[in-house]
Design a protein around this motif. Structure first.
Motif: not given
Length: 282
Positions: A21-28
């Protein structure tokens, strides 16, 4: 049902999902710099066509990480508390931790056919639609209505913005094209030396169609949706229509004479079998 005592490993499995989930946070966060409303401005039309198309597709893709981040973070918390435990898989001899899953990210991004997507995105809602609408219509003998009615209910569940219907109206169309592709294209490539290239093109095509059509979720109202697609010359709609026409006129290949030991043609659709197994484990 009663799955018994939750085995050890829940914390590790939960933290793993939180890490993803944290991996996708900066992409979000990157999505903040892409705004679909820019496609509605006159300045956008002076861009080269390739740049306009790439911007729209990128903006639509960056719409998904928000859901990945939220769903995986919630799933990680539930798994850590033991609520994600879903029994033991005798085939892999491993514990299943997918009871709280609401999305299968890798499977969604690498799907080879649009038909796979409803079962791996917003899984809980998809399961509800499957059992309470699709399956009941099939069992009642309304096979031809099951698919369009299920997509219509899904659109109504989202709301009344026309942008939702621009996407879901393509559900039955893509399902029909999917069936044609399996009948006319799969036998030509699966089980041949071009199989990997064919599967790659299937992934690329599914990813493109998903991004293109889901862009209407960002514009919502009819005027903005039409203006957004007009800014890229409706190129995705034209591509889908052209591919559908190609599938219609393409002759159905004869049954492959080379058969495996089970009597199935080489290149049998193993992917559907895997998809069916995944439903059973949800």
């Amino acid at each position: 049902g009663n799955l018994g005592r939750v085995p050890r490993g829940a914390t590790r499995q939960g933290l793993l999902r939180l890490a993803v989930a944290l991996f996708w946070l900066p992409i979000y966060i990157l999505s903040f710099f892409y705004n679909i409303e820019y496609t509605l401005k006159d300045g956008f039309l002076v861009w080269p066509f390739a740049a306009r198309a790439a911007y729209m597709i990128a903006t639509a893709f960056l719409f998904r990480p928000m859901y990945y981040y939220v769903w995986l973070a919630v799933e990680g918390a539930l798994v850590t508390m033991g609520y994600g435990y879903n029994g033991h898989d005798p085939e892999t001899n491993k514990y299943r931790w997918n009871r709280a899953s609401n999305v299968r990210v890798l499977a969604f991004e690498l799907a080879q056919q649009p038909l796979e997507l409803p079962a791996i995105w917003n899984i809980a809602t998809g399961r509800w639609l499957k059992y309470y609408f699709y399956a009941r219509l099939i069992n009642a003998g309304y096979k031809n209505l099951a698919n369009p009615v299920t997509f219509a209910v899904s659109a109504l569940w989202h709301g009344f913005y026309p942008g939702y219907y621009f996407l879901f109206a393509f559900g039955p169309i893509l399902t029909w094209m999917n069936a044609l592709a399996r009948k006319k294209l799969n036998p030509r490539f699966l089980g041949t030396r071009l199989e990997n290239q064919y599967r790659f093109l299937c992934v690329l095509g599914t990813w493109f169609v998903t991004c293109y059509l889901i862009a209407s979720f960002l514009t919502l109202n009819l005027e903005n949706t039409l203006k957004m697609y007009a800014s890229v010359n409706f190129f995705g709609h034209i591509a889908i229509a052209a591919f559908g026409l190609f599938l219609v006129v393409l002759p159905t290949p004869r049954k492959d004479k080379d058969e495996d030991k089970n009597g199935k043609s080489v290149g049998h659709h193993d992917h559907d079998h895997k998809s069916h197994k995944s439903h059973k484990s949800d």
